[in-house]
Design a protein around this motif. Structure first.
Motif, PDB file in Angstrom:
ATOM      1  N   LEU A   1       0.686  -3.303  -3.145  1.00 55.60           N
ATOM      2  CA  LEU A   1       1.113  -4.634  -2.362  1.00 55.60           C
ATOM      3  C   LEU A   1      -0.132  -5.560  -2.067  1.00 55.60           C
ATOM      4  N   THR A   2       0.029  -6.593  -2.176  1.00 49.28           N
ATOM      5  CA  THR A   2      -1.053  -7.591  -1.726  1.00 49.28           C
ATOM      6  C   THR A   2      -0.450  -8.984  -1.046  1.00 49.28           C
ATOM      7  N   LEU A   3      -1.221  -9.563  -0.162  1.00 53.05           N
ATOM      8  CA  LEU A   3      -0.707 -10.740   0.399  1.00 53.05           C
ATOM      9  C   LEU A   3      -1.329 -12.101  -0.050  1.00 53.05           C
ATOM     10  N   ALA A   4      -2.461 -11.814  -1.078  1.00 48.43           N
ATOM     11  CA  ALA A   4      -2.916 -13.048  -1.623  1.00 48.43           C
ATOM     12  C   ALA A   4      -2.133 -13.248  -3.000  1.00 48.43           C
ATOM     13  N   GLU A   5      -1.846 -14.723  -3.061  1.00 54.95           N
ATOM     14  CA  GLU A   5      -0.945 -15.156  -3.882  1.00 54.95           C
ATOM     15  C   GLU A   5      -1.449 -15.400  -5.527  1.00 54.95           C
ATOM     16  N   ASP A   6      -2.735 -15.902  -5.536  1.00 49.66           N
ATOM     17  CA  ASP A   6      -3.074 -16.148  -6.635  1.00 49.66           C
ATOM     18  C   ASP A   6      -4.520 -15.675  -6.980  1.00 49.66           C
ATOM     19  N   GLU A   7      -4.588 -14.187  -6.645  1.00 47.17           N
ATOM     20  CA  GLU A   7      -5.510 -13.390  -6.782  1.00 47.17           C
ATOM     21  C   GLU A   7      -5.454 -12.983  -8.267  1.00 47.17           C
ATOM     22  N   LYS A   8      -6.705 -13.163  -9.010  1.00 46.93           N
ATOM     23  CA  LYS A   8      -6.880 -12.900 -10.161  1.00 46.93           C
ATOM     24  C   LYS A   8      -6.948 -11.231 -10.471  1.00 46.93           C
ATOM     25  N   SER A   9      -5.999 -10.607 -11.689  1.00 51.69           N
ATOM     26  CA  SER A   9      -5.992  -9.492 -11.521  1.00 51.69           C
ATOM     27  C   SER A   9      -5.758  -8.871 -12.801  1.00 51.69           C
ATOM     28  N   SER A  10      -5.997  -7.741 -13.356  1.00 49.93           N
ATOM     29  CA  SER A  10      -5.367  -7.254 -14.419  1.00 49.93           C
ATOM     30  C   SER A  10      -4.330  -6.757 -14.610  1.00 49.93           C
ATOM     31  N   ILE A  11      -3.599  -6.908 -13.536  1.00 46.64           N
ATOM     32  CA  ILE A  11      -2.159  -6.534 -13.344  1.00 46.64           C
ATOM     33  C   ILE A  11      -1.226  -7.539 -13.732  1.00 46.64           C
ATOM     34  N   LEU A  12      -0.443  -7.344 -14.543  1.00 42.24           N
ATOM     35  CA  LEU A  12       0.239  -8.565 -15.217  1.00 42.24           C
ATOM     36  C   LEU A  12       1.436  -8.850 -14.215  1.00 42.24           C
ATOM     37  N   ASN A  13       1.827  -7.789 -13.637  1.00 42.41           N
ATOM     38  CA  ASN A  13       3.451  -7.912 -12.959  1.00 42.41           C
ATOM     39  C   ASN A  13       3.204  -8.015 -11.542  1.00 42.41           C
ATOM     40  N   ARG A  14       3.293  -9.288 -11.153  1.00 46.09           N
ATOM     41  CA  ARG A  14       3.404  -9.575  -9.650  1.00 46.09           C
ATOM     42  C   ARG A  14       4.551 -10.367  -9.246  1.00 46.09           C
ATOM     43  N   LEU A  15       5.396  -9.773  -8.345  1.00 46.00           N
ATOM     44  CA  LEU A  15       6.550 -10.094  -8.066  1.00 46.00           C
ATOM     45  C   LEU A  15       6.557 -10.463  -6.588  1.00 46.00           C
ATOM     46  N   LYS A  16       7.247 -11.475  -6.546  1.00 46.20           N
ATOM     47  CA  LYS A  16       7.321 -11.937  -5.159  1.00 46.20           C
ATOM     48  C   LYS A  16       8.565 -11.216  -4.351  1.00 46.20           C
ATOM     49  N   VAL A  17       8.155 -10.658  -3.154  1.00 43.49           N
ATOM     50  CA  VAL A  17       9.411  -9.563  -2.511  1.00 43.49           C
ATOM     51  C   VAL A  17       9.269  -9.763  -1.095  1.00 43.49           C
ATOM     52  N   SER A  18      10.250  -9.294  -0.558  1.00 45.14           N
ATOM     53  CA  SER A  18      10.161  -9.104   0.863  1.00 45.14           C
ATOM     54  C   SER A  18      10.176  -7.650   1.495  1.00 45.14           C
ATOM     55  N   VAL A  19       9.529  -7.501   2.365  1.00 46.61           N
ATOM     56  CA  VAL A  19       9.610  -5.913   2.896  1.00 46.61           C
ATOM     57  C   VAL A  19      10.848  -5.814   3.816  1.00 46.61           C
ATOM     58  N   ASP A  20      11.780  -4.787   3.178  1.00 48.98           N
ATOM     59  CA  ASP A  20      13.125  -4.285   3.771  1.00 48.98           C
ATOM     60  C   ASP A  20      13.048  -3.399   4.774  1.00 48.98           C
ATOM     61  N   ASP A  21      11.993  -2.336   4.310  1.00 51.28           N
ATOM     62  CA  ASP A  21      12.037  -1.199   5.297  1.00 51.28           C
ATOM     63  C   ASP A  21      10.623  -0.440   5.081  1.00 51.28           C
ATOM     64  N   ILE A  22      10.253   0.361   5.955  1.00 47.82           N
ATOM     65  CA  ILE A  22       9.245   1.149   5.960  1.00 47.82           C
ATOM     66  C   ILE A  22       9.567   2.631   6.394  1.00 47.82           C
ATOM     67  N   ALA A  23       8.894   3.653   5.633  1.00 48.39           N
ATOM     68  CA  ALA A  23       9.423   4.939   6.372  1.00 48.39           C
ATOM     69  C   ALA A  23       8.088   5.923   5.808  1.00 48.39           C
ATOM     70  N   ARG A  24       7.824   6.728   6.827  1.00 47.96           N
ATOM     71  CA  ARG A  24       6.751   7.654   6.319  1.00 47.96           C
ATOM     72  C   ARG A  24       7.173   8.815   5.524  1.00 47.96           C
ATOM     73  N   ASP A  25       6.263   9.075   4.805  1.00 52.15           N
ATOM     74  CA  ASP A  25       6.669  10.298   3.868  1.00 52.15           C
ATOM     75  C   ASP A  25       6.374  11.633   4.748  1.00 52.15           C
ATOM     76  N   PRO A  26       7.569  12.340   4.881  1.00 48.57           N
ATOM     77  CA  PRO A  26       7.623  13.664   5.487  1.00 48.57           C
ATOM     78  C   PRO A  26       6.455  14.620   5.137  1.00 48.57           C
ATOM     79  N   LYS A  27       6.557  14.633   3.881  1.00 49.98           N
ATOM     80  CA  LYS A  27       5.710  15.653   3.137  1.00 49.98           C
ATOM     81  C   LYS A  27       3.994  15.371   3.219  1.00 49.98           C
TER      82      LYS A  27
END
Lengths: 230, 372
Positions: free
Chosen positions: B299-325
């Motif tokens: 995840l990143t907050l920067a909208e137009d950061e240059k990156s080698s990662i091609l796939n950048r999708l605008k999303v909204s956070v729906d829920d957060i959960a801790r990993d029990p393990k």
């Protein structure tokens, strides 16, 4: 080294007896061996013990009780008499019954082991392929149990050929009726006819050797053919 | 107890299973479930070993005893309090974990065993089709002992199809095979699952297989159903058995909108946004399914950061959960439009980004895997 007509009669009778006993035991032993191989009933132990008992009992014990049971005062003997049937002791039929009991473990055990080794998996596969239990038995179990049946037949036959004590107790020594090879050899030795005893004894030795060689050969083949399957 | 033993309400279509089985009073394990299984497509039965997956399948096929309850397919009752149809009368095809071919018959005779006993009315698939589908023509004359594990399993699948079942049961058909053979058989299984005109129950403990094959799934644990639903929906939820799985993933479908031949990539449209994937044989307009693993999403907050990662999708956070393990990690459920995506990130990152429900952010997807 000449065979007398009595000797030839004894050989013929022995082969006839062993064949009849083997065929009957295979047919009647199949359901019993099947049940023993698959049941979880508490009866399995006791029945197994009864089936195996002839292995360790002296043949005379078996012969003695059969004589009493089948004799004119025995339960079975009386019933047969009332039905107007001939008495069983000292007859070929009596010999067949006695031999069947005597050779029972030699037929049941190979069959039981084969059925147990085949296990449930092929039967479950057959059931999910719409084969009824009877169909599965004839199309799947029988072909897979081929070698077990061969062992059972060879052992049952050979063991019947080799019996002596039970025959003497229940069959006596009637030419062409109950006089089998082993009894005939005993007679020859009693009469100091060692030549004839040698001839018959040698035939028995060669026969046993051939039978056991055949048995071990099929056992070996059975092992290699069932490797890596299932 | 009382709930299970009451007669099941009949469902007109699909498989209805409502049963309980107790091995012995001394045994911990019992099966206790009540299920409506879709009448089309592949339903995976998923769970750890010992959860009762195989037992459930065997119960449906009639191979288990000490069973009470109801089982019916369409309107045919297979098990009810008053009757029990023996296994050889149930219209199922069963693929065992190990091929379980008849060793005394050749592959061809194994298939003929099924053909001879197949349901006569309206075969749903022909002998030739099955041979071609599983590519077993060259090995038909061999005995099972002369075949490789993978070949045996293909013959076994063909045999199960040729009985013309109304329901196909597959019990971990890939488990007994090594990784190479698995990859060899999976494409055949996918073809079978897509072309077979019948509901399929597929038992597996491999999330990978489930994601590739199943339309819906049932999660078992200790003989009870803990989750059930559409694969795509279940995978996109937090707090399920899958989200805690190390291969936690979502499945996303999209339409191919363009082929970028110059770069060897294709553009996939998902809810108005683009995901680029490596080009394969797909054509513009095709619908594809891709698998995105939670560990490959950052995840990143920067909208137009240059990156080698091609796939950048605008999303909204729906829920957060801790990993029990793993105390250091959290799972974030994101929504791209209405498509859920899971991201597995460190708790520290979540704290630094100050992630909150409803917040807009950018999901960077490192890699995607193409399914079917």
């Amino acid at each position: 080294m000449q065979l007398s007509p009595e000797d030839i009669g004894a050989i013929w009778l022995t082969l006839k007896l062993a064949s009849v006993v083997t065929v009957l035991l295979i047919i009647m032993g199949t359901p019993l061996a099947w049940w023993l191989a698959r049941t979880h009933s508490w009866l399995k132990g006791p029945i197994n013990a009864i089936v195996t008992m002839p292995l360790i009992l002296p043949p005379t014990v078996l012969g003695f009780y059969l004589l009493i049971l089948l004799g004119p005062n025995g339960m079975v003997g009386q019933t047969l008499e009332q039905l107007g049937l001939s008495a069983l002791p000292f007859s070929f039929n009596g010999l067949v019954i006695a031999s069947m009991l005597y050779s029972l473990p030699f037929v049941i055990q190979p069959l039981q082991n084969t059925f147990a080794a085949i296990g449930n998996k092929p039967l479950e596969a057959a059931a999910t392929l719409r084969a009824s239990p009877l169909e599965s038995f004839f199309t799947v179990v029988l072909p897979l149990a081929k070698h077990g049946y061969l062992s059972a037949a060879v052992l049952g036959f050979a063991h019947t050929v080799g019996e002596f004590g039970v025959v003497l107790m229940i069959g006596g020594n009637i030419a062409n009726e109950t006089q089998v090879i082993s009894v005939q050899i005993y007679d020859h030795v009693e009469a100091l006819e060692y030549d004839q005893a040698h001839t018959l004894s040698l035939i028995m030795i060669v026969f046993s050797f051939l039978v056991l060689t055949l048995l071990y050969k099929t056992k070996k083949r059975q092992k290699t053919s069932s490797e890596g399957v299932l | 107890m009382s709930k299970i033993q009451k007669p099941a309400t009949k469902s007109r279509n699909g498989l209805r299973v409502c049963l309980q089985q107790q091995y012995a009073s001394t045994s911990d394990f019992s099966l206790h479930l009540d299920l409506d299984i879709p009448s089309t497509g592949v339903t995976a039965i998923f769970g750890p070993s010992g959860s009762g997956k195989t037992t459930l399948l065997r119960c449906i096929a009639g191979l288990e005893d000490r069973l009470t309850g109801n089982i019916s397919l369409h309107d045919d009752e297979w098990l009810s309090p008053s009757s029990c149809l023996p296994p050889h009368k149930r219209p199922v095809g069963y693929v065992f974990q190990e091929a379980n071919l008849f060793p005394h018959l050749t592959a061809k005779s194994n298939l003929e065993f099924a053909c001879k006993r197949a349901t006569k009315v309206t075969p749903s698939i022909s002998y030739e089709e099955v041979i071609q589908l599983l590519n077993i023509a060259p090995i038909l004359s061999h005995y099972p002992s002369e075949l490789s594990g993978g070949e045996r399993q293909r013959v076994a699948i063909a045999r199960a199809l040729l009985i013309q079942p109304k329901l196909l049961l597959m019990d971990e058909p890939l488990t007994a095979l090594d990784e190479t053979l698995k990859q060899e058989i999976l494409p055949y299984l996918e073809k079978v699952c897509r072309q077979a005109n019948m509901p399929i129950l597929y038992v597996s403990h491999s999330l990978d297989e489930v994601i590739r094959l199943a339309d819906s799934m049932i999660v078992l644990d200790k003989g009870r159903v803990i989750e059930q639903g559409n694969t795509q929906d279940l995978l996109g939820q937090l707090g399920t058995a899958f989200s805690h799985h190390q291969g936690a993933s979502v499945v996303i479908s999209g339409k191919v909108s363009e082929r970028l031949e110059e770069w060897g990539l294709s553009r996939l449209e998902v809810n108005g946004q683009d995901i680029k994937i490596q080009s394969g044989e797909e054509k513009v307009g095709d619908t594809l399914r891709i698998r995105v693993q939670a560990k490959d999403v950052s995840l990143t907050l920067a909208e137009d950061e240059k990156s080698s990662i091609l796939n950048r999708l605008k999303v909204s956070v729906d829920d957060i959960a801790r990993d029990p393990k793993d105390q250091s990690m959290v799972l974030v459920r994101l929504l791209a439009g209405d498509t859920p995506i899971l991201a597995r990130i460190t708790r520290l990152s979540a704290h630094t980004l100050d992630l909150k429900k409803g917040q807009h952010t950018i999901a960077q997807i490192k890699s995607v895997a193409l399914l079917r």
